[in-house]
Design a protein around this motif. Structure first.
Motif, mmCIF file in Angstrom:
data_model
loop_
_atom_site.group_PDB
_atom_site.id
_atom_site.type_symbol
_atom_site.label_atom_id
_atom_site.label_comp_id
_atom_site.label_asym_id
_atom_site.label_seq_id
_atom_site.Cartn_x
_atom_site.Cartn_y
_atom_site.Cartn_z
ATOM 1 N N THR A 149 0.854 -1.187 0.000
ATOM 2 C CA THR A 149 0.000 0.000 0.000
ATOM 3 C C THR A 149 0.887 1.233 0.000
ATOM 4 O OG1 THR A 149 -1.747 -1.149 1.216
ATOM 5 C CG2 THR A 149 -1.791 1.251 1.289
ATOM 6 N N TYR A 150 0.689 2.092 -0.991
ATOM 7 C CA TYR A 150 1.485 3.326 -1.101
ATOM 8 C C TYR A 150 0.731 4.273 -2.041
ATOM 9 C CZ TYR A 150 5.539 6.395 -1.332
ATOM 10 O OH TYR A 150 6.365 7.485 -1.222
ATOM 11 N N PHE A 151 1.249 5.480 -2.135
ATOM 12 C CA PHE A 151 0.651 6.452 -3.057
ATOM 13 C C PHE A 151 1.094 6.154 -4.495
ATOM 14 C CE2 PHE A 151 1.156 8.818 0.995
ATOM 15 C CZ PHE A 151 -0.193 9.042 1.248
ATOM 16 N N ASP A 152 0.425 6.795 -5.444
ATOM 17 C CA ASP A 152 0.802 6.661 -6.854
ATOM 18 C C ASP A 152 1.928 7.667 -7.140
ATOM 19 O OD1 ASP A 152 0.870 5.916 -9.462
ATOM 20 O OD2 ASP A 152 -0.944 7.000 -10.049
ATOM 21 N N PHE A 153 3.073 7.398 -6.478
ATOM 22 C CA PHE A 153 4.182 8.357 -6.488
ATOM 23 C C PHE A 153 5.463 7.553 -6.291
ATOM 24 C CE2 PHE A 153 6.999 11.176 -3.905
ATOM 25 C CZ PHE A 153 7.116 12.224 -4.798
ATOM 26 N N HIS A 187 1.765 5.791 8.485
ATOM 27 C CA HIS A 187 2.496 6.138 7.256
ATOM 28 C C HIS A 187 2.396 4.996 6.262
ATOM 29 C CE1 HIS A 187 4.418 9.578 9.084
ATOM 30 N NE2 HIS A 187 4.974 8.842 10.033
ATOM 31 N N VAL A 188 2.717 5.301 5.038
ATOM 32 C CA VAL A 188 2.934 4.266 4.023
ATOM 33 C C VAL A 188 4.321 4.519 3.414
ATOM 34 C CG1 VAL A 188 0.575 3.663 3.445
ATOM 35 C CG2 VAL A 188 1.566 5.706 2.412
ATOM 36 N N PRO A 189 4.963 3.515 2.819
ATOM 37 C CA PRO A 189 4.443 2.216 2.438
ATOM 38 C C PRO A 189 4.193 1.284 3.622
ATOM 39 C CG PRO A 189 6.811 2.286 2.038
ATOM 40 C CD PRO A 189 6.390 3.678 2.417
ATOM 41 N N PHE A 246 -1.264 -1.706 -4.451
ATOM 42 C CA PHE A 246 -2.420 -0.861 -4.136
ATOM 43 C C PHE A 246 -1.981 0.598 -3.999
ATOM 44 C CE2 PHE A 246 -5.404 1.106 -1.089
ATOM 45 C CZ PHE A 246 -6.534 1.041 -1.877
ATOM 46 N N ARG A 247 -2.481 1.443 -4.897
ATOM 47 C CA ARG A 247 -2.085 2.863 -4.922
ATOM 48 C C ARG A 247 -3.223 3.721 -4.387
ATOM 49 N NH1 ARG A 247 2.409 3.657 -9.430
ATOM 50 N NH2 ARG A 247 3.186 1.526 -9.460
ATOM 51 N N ILE A 248 -2.945 4.376 -3.258
ATOM 52 C CA ILE A 248 -3.977 5.153 -2.562
ATOM 53 C C ILE A 248 -4.241 6.455 -3.318
ATOM 54 C CG2 ILE A 248 -4.548 6.290 -0.362
ATOM 55 C CD1 ILE A 248 -2.155 4.665 0.818
ATOM 56 N N LYS A 249 -5.521 6.775 -3.477
ATOM 57 C CA LYS A 249 -5.864 8.097 -4.036
ATOM 58 C C LYS A 249 -5.729 9.113 -2.901
ATOM 59 C CE LYS A 249 -9.174 6.596 -7.518
ATOM 60 N NZ LYS A 249 -9.942 5.425 -7.096
ATOM 61 N N ARG A 250 -5.182 10.291 -3.206
ATOM 62 C CA ARG A 250 -4.952 11.324 -2.173
ATOM 63 C C ARG A 250 -6.193 11.556 -1.315
ATOM 64 N NH1 ARG A 250 0.288 12.747 -0.661
ATOM 65 N NH2 ARG A 250 1.492 12.021 -2.423
ATOM 66 N N GLU A 251 -7.362 11.607 -1.977
ATOM 67 C CA GLU A 251 -8.587 11.938 -1.233
ATOM 68 C C GLU A 251 -8.994 10.810 -0.278
ATOM 69 O OE1 GLU A 251 -8.303 11.700 -4.549
ATOM 70 O OE2 GLU A 251 -10.049 10.744 -5.487
#
Ligand SMILES: N[C@@H](CCC(=O)N[C@@H](CS)C(=O)NCC(=O)O)C(=O)O
Length: 210
Positions: free
Chosen positions: A8-12, A51-53, A33-38
């Protein structure tokens, strides 16, 4: 071998990106799994340290990208990602710590939305006596002593090479305001590592899809 791995992490391409590449090089199937900011405010309290990851292995969530990288290397020893020789592993850990320190140098500029402040902070980092300039020169000098034939320490990539690649690729990508694209170009060892990781068949395959 675990049955289910979920990252799990952001699309970054921040702390989670070396973990993605290590999983890809190790040949481990995983859910990316890429978390959407919202969606982050709702997900944050469900992460063990907020925190992630976070790497979820058969339902158990573990934080800290460095721990994940070492786990992946130990899980698939034949990948060579985390050397069994304890001295080389020590040097791998040193480099990962150095890359972490470089990430920390960037934090104040990520923590503000004031564009003038971002330019001021990053310009200071890359000035001739700036902290980032110094850190990259020190890493270059260290690699010059340990250099493997193709990568930083060995003939194959370790999690140290992956960490160097991700941070330098981010710094030189042009996506960070006021960060020059040639920020590490004059350093032959750093350039060698970036080019070797980028050319690795599993990295090329991963990057062509993501
Ligand atoms: N030391 C941690 C750092 C993790 C970290 O700073 N994660 C950031 C994203 S790169 C985060 O979760 N930020 C959102 C928040 O703290 O709310 C690691 O290596 O995994």
């Amino acid at each position: 071998m675990p049955k289910n791995i979920k990252l799990t992490y952001f699309d970054f391409k921040g702390f989670g990106e070396p973990v993605r590449l290590a999983l890809a090089i190790a040949g481990l199937d995983f859910e990316d799994f890429r978390i959407k900011r919202e969606d982050w405010p709702a997900i944050k309290p469900t992460m063990p340290f907020g925190h992630v990851p976070v790497l979820e292995v058969d339902g158990q969530k573990v934080a800290q990208s460095g721990a994940m990288l070492r786990y992946i290397g130990k899980l698939v020893p034949e990948s060579g990602l985390y050397p069994s020789d304890i001295w080389t592993a020590f040097k791998v850990d040193e480099i990962i710590g150095v890359v972490d320190d470089i990430m920390r140098l960037l934090r104040p500029s990520f923590a503000t939305k004031d564009e003038d402040e971002i330019v001021r902070l990053r310009t200071a980092l890359v000035a001739p006596e700036g902290e980032l300039t110094l850190a990259l020169a020190q890493l270059e000098a260290s690699l010059a002593k340990t250099a493997g034939a193709k990568f930083a320490l060995n003939d194959g990539p370790t999690i140290a090479d992956i960490s160097i690649y991700v941070i330098l690729d981010l710094l030189s990508s042009g996506v960070l305001t006021a960060m020059p694209k040639d920020v590490y170009a004059k350093h032959p060892q750093l350039s060698k590592v970036v080019n070797a990781v980028r050319a690795h068949p599993k990295v090329k395959e991963w990057e062509s899809k993501h």
